[in-house]
Design a protein around this motif. Sequence first.
Motif, PDB file in Angstrom:
ATOM      1  N   ASN A 150       0.820  -1.206   0.000  1.00  0.00           N
ATOM      2  CA  ASN A 150       0.000   0.000   0.000  1.00  0.00           C
ATOM      3  C   ASN A 150       0.858   1.261   0.000  1.00  0.00           C
ATOM      4  N   ALA A 151       2.012   1.201   0.662  1.00  0.00           N
ATOM      5  CA  ALA A 151       2.921   2.348   0.658  1.00  0.00           C
ATOM      6  C   ALA A 151       3.449   2.609  -0.749  1.00  0.00           C
ATOM      7  N   ALA A 152       3.749   1.538  -1.475  1.00  0.00           N
ATOM      8  CA  ALA A 152       4.197   1.704  -2.860  1.00  0.00           C
ATOM      9  C   ALA A 152       3.093   2.327  -3.710  1.00  0.00           C
ATOM     10  N   GLN A 153       1.847   1.923  -3.471  1.00  0.00           N
ATOM     11  CA  GLN A 153       0.726   2.522  -4.192  1.00  0.00           C
ATOM     12  C   GLN A 153       0.610   4.013  -3.878  1.00  0.00           C
ATOM     13  N   ALA A 154       0.772   4.363  -2.593  1.00  0.00           N
ATOM     14  CA  ALA A 154       0.678   5.769  -2.200  1.00  0.00           C
ATOM     15  C   ALA A 154       1.781   6.586  -2.865  1.00  0.00           C
ATOM     16  N   PHE A 155       2.981   6.044  -2.908  1.00  0.00           N
ATOM     17  CA  PHE A 155       4.106   6.752  -3.521  1.00  0.00           C
ATOM     18  C   PHE A 155       3.880   6.968  -5.013  1.00  0.00           C
ATOM     19  N   LEU A 156       3.373   5.928  -5.684  1.00  0.00           N
ATOM     20  CA  LEU A 156       3.176   5.992  -7.129  1.00  0.00           C
ATOM     21  C   LEU A 156       1.832   6.603  -7.519  1.00  0.00           C
ATOM     22  N   ASN A 157       1.002   6.898  -6.508  1.00  0.00           N
ATOM     23  CA  ASN A 157      -0.316   7.493  -6.744  1.00  0.00           C
ATOM     24  C   ASN A 157      -1.144   6.625  -7.690  1.00  0.00           C
ATOM     25  N   THR A 158      -1.254   5.344  -7.340  1.00  0.00           N
ATOM     26  CA  THR A 158      -1.999   4.402  -8.166  1.00  0.00           C
ATOM     27  C   THR A 158      -2.858   3.508  -7.287  1.00  0.00           C
ATOM     28  N   ASP A 159      -4.008   3.087  -7.829  1.00  0.00           N
ATOM     29  CA  ASP A 159      -4.841   2.123  -7.109  1.00  0.00           C
ATOM     30  C   ASP A 159      -4.541   0.694  -7.549  1.00  0.00           C
ATOM     31  N   ASN A 160      -3.555   0.527  -8.407  1.00  0.00           N
ATOM     32  CA  ASN A 160      -3.131  -0.806  -8.838  1.00  0.00           C
ATOM     33  C   ASN A 160      -2.298  -1.443  -7.734  1.00  0.00           C
ATOM     34  N   SER A 161      -2.688  -2.642  -7.289  1.00  0.00           N
ATOM     35  CA  SER A 161      -1.956  -3.297  -6.202  1.00  0.00           C
ATOM     36  C   SER A 161      -1.149  -4.502  -6.674  1.00  0.00           C
ATOM     37  N   ARG A 162      -0.926  -4.635  -7.966  1.00  0.00           N
ATOM     38  CA  ARG A 162      -0.124  -5.756  -8.476  1.00  0.00           C
ATOM     39  C   ARG A 162       1.335  -5.504  -8.122  1.00  0.00           C
ATOM     40  N   TRP A 163       1.842  -6.316  -7.186  1.00  0.00           N
ATOM     41  CA  TRP A 163       3.148  -5.991  -6.620  1.00  0.00           C
ATOM     42  C   TRP A 163       4.291  -6.084  -7.621  1.00  0.00           C
ATOM     43  N   GLY A 164       4.170  -6.934  -8.642  1.00  0.00           N
ATOM     44  CA  GLY A 164       5.226  -7.011  -9.643  1.00  0.00           C
ATOM     45  C   GLY A 164       5.359  -5.711 -10.422  1.00  0.00           C
ATOM     46  N   GLU A 165       4.230  -5.130 -10.792  1.00  0.00           N
ATOM     47  CA  GLU A 165       4.252  -3.870 -11.526  1.00  0.00           C
ATOM     48  C   GLU A 165       4.680  -2.714 -10.623  1.00  0.00           C
ATOM     49  N   LEU A 166       4.265  -2.761  -9.368  1.00  0.00           N
ATOM     50  CA  LEU A 166       4.693  -1.720  -8.433  1.00  0.00           C
ATOM     51  C   LEU A 166       6.210  -1.729  -8.266  1.00  0.00           C
ATOM     52  N   ARG A 167       6.777  -2.919  -8.120  1.00  0.00           N
ATOM     53  CA  ARG A 167       8.235  -3.013  -7.942  1.00  0.00           C
ATOM     54  C   ARG A 167       8.972  -2.423  -9.133  1.00  0.00           C
ATOM     55  N   ARG A 168       8.499  -2.733 -10.336  1.00  0.00           N
ATOM     56  CA  ARG A 168       9.184  -2.229 -11.532  1.00  0.00           C
ATOM     57  C   ARG A 168       9.077  -0.711 -11.659  1.00  0.00           C
ATOM     58  N   ALA A 169       8.038  -0.124 -11.073  1.00  0.00           N
ATOM     59  CA  ALA A 169       7.842   1.319 -11.189  1.00  0.00           C
ATOM     60  C   ALA A 169       8.583   2.113 -10.117  1.00  0.00           C
ATOM     61  N   LEU A 170       9.014   1.456  -9.048  1.00  0.00           N
ATOM     62  CA  LEU A 170       9.707   2.166  -7.976  1.00  0.00           C
ATOM     63  C   LEU A 170      11.139   2.506  -8.380  1.00  0.00           C
ATOM     64  N   PRO A 171      11.660   3.640  -7.898  1.00  0.00           N
ATOM     65  CA  PRO A 171      13.059   3.995  -8.192  1.00  0.00           C
ATOM     66  C   PRO A 171      14.014   3.196  -7.312  1.00  0.00           C
ATOM     67  N   ARG A 172      15.258   3.091  -7.739  1.00  0.00           N
ATOM     68  CA  ARG A 172      16.273   2.470  -6.894  1.00  0.00           C
ATOM     69  C   ARG A 172      16.667   3.432  -5.775  1.00  0.00           C
ATOM     70  N   PRO A 173      16.969   2.927  -4.584  1.00  0.00           N
ATOM     71  CA  PRO A 173      17.028   1.513  -4.191  1.00  0.00           C
ATOM     72  C   PRO A 173      15.709   0.993  -3.616  1.00  0.00           C
ATOM     73  N   LEU A 174      14.640   1.791  -3.715  1.00  0.00           N
ATOM     74  CA  LEU A 174      13.366   1.378  -3.131  1.00  0.00           C
ATOM     75  C   LEU A 174      12.815   0.125  -3.803  1.00  0.00           C
ATOM     76  N   ASP A 175      13.072  -0.026  -5.098  1.00  0.00           N
ATOM     77  CA  ASP A 175      12.595  -1.228  -5.782  1.00  0.00           C
ATOM     78  C   ASP A 175      13.287  -2.476  -5.245  1.00  0.00           C
ATOM     79  N   GLN A 176      14.577  -2.343  -4.893  1.00  0.00           N
ATOM     80  CA  GLN A 176      15.314  -3.480  -4.355  1.00  0.00           C
ATOM     81  C   GLN A 176      14.810  -3.856  -2.956  1.00  0.00           C
TER      82      GLN A 176
END
Length: 238
Positions: A150-176
């Motif tokens: 949910n924190a990743a969703q808040a950061f990316l401002n998206t209601d999509n909760s698919r964690w694979g797509e969220l990870r790819r959209a996060l900047p480094r090193p947060l994606d790691q």
Amino acid sequence: MDLGALTRSLLRADPEIRDIVLFGSMAYAPELAHDVDVLITTRRKKDIEVYWDATADFPRDVDVLVREPGERVSDSIAASVCAWRAVLHGNGETFREASETMAVPTFEDVRAIFRNGDSMLALAQHETNAATADHGYRTAFGILFDVARNAAQAFLNTDNSRWGELRRALPRPLDQEFHALINTLHVQYSYDGHYPKDRADEEYQRWRVRVAKFVDDLEEGARAGVEEPGVDAAEPQP
């Protein structure tokens, strides 16, 4: 508890019911649940007493929420339904509508989820049945992952909760870091049940601190105006 009998009783009381969705603790930890939460979608709502009477004889308290197609539910209910649910009757349209109308979580919403994990941990700590306690610990670790997702969703401002797509959209090193949280909390500890059982309480607290830092880092990045590609909205994955 016989959920089939509960479903049949509700359908007898209101034959126009289109969907019955179980959510809350009975959906994710039935062995530890003290009550039953159901969200009903019906063509035309009857008086609430009709649904109360239909569930009055069941061994656990049943909390019934009733809506008509297209009627919005609160964000907290929508989030709970999207996170943990089981369709007892119908085709799941209630879940789809809830996910479509659910607002993007705020960081305040995200931190509130910690309470669910802490409550589940407390139940597991006091459970005398080993299998039930194990289920509780696994659920608690899974809720920590839900905080991170949910924190990743808040950061990316998206209601999509698919964690694979969220990870790819996060900047480094947060994606790691999110990748590590997925692998450990979601897959290894919650799904597979391979957490250190001799120090489960300590391990929960250790990962709780780590997830809290992840949330803080995301919020700091959001406030700093870090621009990252968004994630297209999609149906949340189970």
